[in-house]
Design a protein around this motif. Structure first.
Motif, PDB file in Angstrom:
ATOM      1  N   THR A  44      11.207 -12.498 -31.671  1.00 14.24           N
ATOM      2  CA  THR A  44       9.903 -11.845 -31.714  1.00 14.24           C
ATOM      3  C   THR A  44       9.862 -10.991 -32.973  1.00 14.24           C
ATOM      4  O   THR A  44      10.856 -10.866 -33.684  1.00 14.24           O
ATOM      5  N   LEU A  45       8.712 -10.394 -33.242  1.00 10.91           N
ATOM      6  CA  LEU A  45       8.551  -9.598 -34.454  1.00 10.91           C
ATOM      7  C   LEU A  45       8.464  -8.112 -34.126  1.00 10.91           C
ATOM      8  O   LEU A  45       7.626  -7.690 -33.327  1.00 10.91           O
ATOM      9  N   ASN A  46       9.351  -7.335 -34.761  1.00 13.26           N
ATOM     10  CA  ASN A  46       9.322  -5.878 -34.616  1.00 13.26           C
ATOM     11  C   ASN A  46       8.096  -5.296 -35.301  1.00 13.26           C
ATOM     12  O   ASN A  46       7.405  -5.973 -36.070  1.00 13.26           O
ATOM     13  N   ASP A  47       7.847  -4.017 -35.056  1.00 14.53           N
ATOM     14  CA  ASP A  47       6.702  -3.328 -35.661  1.00 14.53           C
ATOM     15  C   ASP A  47       6.672  -3.467 -37.173  1.00 14.53           C
ATOM     16  O   ASP A  47       5.600  -3.574 -37.772  1.00 14.53           O
ATOM     17  N   ASP A  48       7.849  -3.470 -37.817  1.00 20.09           N
ATOM     18  CA  ASP A  48       7.906  -3.550 -39.277  1.00 20.09           C
ATOM     19  C   ASP A  48       7.927  -4.989 -39.792  1.00 20.09           C
ATOM     20  O   ASP A  48       8.078  -5.228 -40.976  1.00 20.09           O
ATOM     21  N   GLY A  49       7.785  -5.974 -38.891  1.00 19.91           N
ATOM     22  CA  GLY A  49       7.766  -7.377 -39.278  1.00 19.91           C
ATOM     23  C   GLY A  49       9.128  -8.036 -39.292  1.00 19.91           C
ATOM     24  O   GLY A  49       9.228  -9.244 -39.482  1.00 19.91           O
ATOM     25  N   SER A  50      10.184  -7.261 -39.107  1.00 20.24           N
ATOM     26  CA  SER A  50      11.525  -7.849 -39.076  1.00 20.24           C
ATOM     27  C   SER A  50      11.729  -8.593 -37.755  1.00 20.24           C
ATOM     28  O   SER A  50      11.087  -8.292 -36.762  1.00 20.24           O
ATOM     29  N   ASN A  78       7.200  -6.251 -28.286  1.00 19.85           N
ATOM     30  CA  ASN A  78       6.869  -7.081 -29.440  1.00 19.85           C
ATOM     31  C   ASN A  78       5.830  -8.151 -29.113  1.00 19.85           C
ATOM     32  O   ASN A  78       4.863  -8.323 -29.858  1.00 19.85           O
ATOM     33  N   VAL A  79       5.989  -8.890 -28.003  1.00 17.63           N
ATOM     34  CA  VAL A  79       5.035  -9.968 -27.715  1.00 17.63           C
ATOM     35  C   VAL A  79       3.692  -9.436 -27.236  1.00 17.63           C
ATOM     36  O   VAL A  79       2.677 -10.120 -27.382  1.00 17.63           O
ATOM     37  N   GLU A  80       3.669  -8.237 -26.696  1.00 13.07           N
ATOM     38  CA  GLU A  80       2.382  -7.644 -26.334  1.00 13.07           C
ATOM     39  C   GLU A  80       1.603  -7.230 -27.585  1.00 13.07           C
ATOM     40  O   GLU A  80       0.379  -7.273 -27.600  1.00 13.07           O
ATOM     41  N   ARG A  81       2.305  -6.857 -28.644  1.00 11.97           N
ATOM     42  CA  ARG A  81       1.681  -6.428 -29.893  1.00 11.97           C
ATOM     43  C   ARG A  81       1.380  -7.616 -30.811  1.00 11.97           C
ATOM     44  O   ARG A  81       0.354  -7.666 -31.471  1.00 11.97           O
ATOM     45  N   ASP A  82       2.312  -8.581 -30.864  1.00 15.34           N
ATOM     46  CA  ASP A  82       2.176  -9.740 -31.745  1.00 15.34           C
ATOM     47  C   ASP A  82       2.761 -10.937 -30.999  1.00 15.34           C
ATOM     48  O   ASP A  82       3.965 -11.002 -30.781  1.00 15.34           O
ATOM     49  N   GLN A  83       1.924 -11.873 -30.617  1.00 13.73           N
ATOM     50  CA  GLN A  83       2.336 -12.978 -29.754  1.00 13.73           C
ATOM     51  C   GLN A  83       3.209 -14.019 -30.449  1.00 13.73           C
ATOM     52  O   GLN A  83       3.806 -14.860 -29.796  1.00 13.73           O
TER      53      GLN A  83
END
Length: 174
Positions: A44-50, A78-83
């Motif tokens: 998944t993608l962290n808040d900073d895109g990593s 992470n998946v709730e913020r960016d699927q």
């Protein structure tokens, strides 16, 4: 090197890194009947895109992967913020990566089917009282208390590397 024991809350000892390095260097695969012979890895993608990569007890159902997680986990956040996510697994003679979007499953019938799939595979999951999450007598450390949320990955593409003759590398777009 700093060692951070992520299992300390469950009274687990830290892993000995030198033992792991030896196994990587030796090319030691898991035994065919080992509990990790078919580990699936969710990215998944962290808040900073990593990327955030973690092992999950994924379920193959309806032609795609399903996973579950606690509401307090990083993968849930992470998946709730960016699927956007990927799941990777090695199967007999091939490595597979599926890219897609994870969406939470709340339909009680779908949650029940997923719980049955996990139960049929040996993990005694069942729907919680609301029907929108699952519960079981145990789960992986750090998942937090039940109920756990169920997610389905809508595949966008898959990449397969065939590890036997004649070999092959193929991308599929859905």
């Amino acid at each position: 090197m700093e060692t951070i024991n992520l299992g300390i809350g469950d009274d687990l000892p830290p892993v000995d890194w030198s033992t792991i390095v030896e196994r990587i260097a030796d090319g030691s695969p898991p035994a065919p009947d080992a509990h990790n012979a078919r580990t699936t890895w969710l990215t998944t993608l962290n808040d900073d895109g990593s990327p955030h990569v973690t092992a999950v007890g994924a379920l193959w159902l309806d032609g795609t992967f399903w996973f579950q997680t606690g509401a307090g986990t990083k993968k849930h956040h992470n998946v709730e913020r960016d699927q956007r996510c990927s799941i990777a697994v090695s199967v007999r003679d091939a490595d597979v990566v599926v890219d897609g979007h994870a969406s939470r499953v709340t339909d009680p019938a779908d949650v029940a089917r997923a719980a049955k799939g996990w139960a049929d595979g040996g993990w005694p999951a069942e729907p919680d009282t609301s029907g929108t999450g699952i519960t079981a007598p145990f789960n992986a450390p750090a998942q937090g208390p039940p109920p756990w949320h169920v997610y389905r990955i809508e595949p966008r593409s898959a990449t397969v590397v065939l590890g036997v003759e004649p070999g092959g590398l193929t991308r599929f777009k859905f």
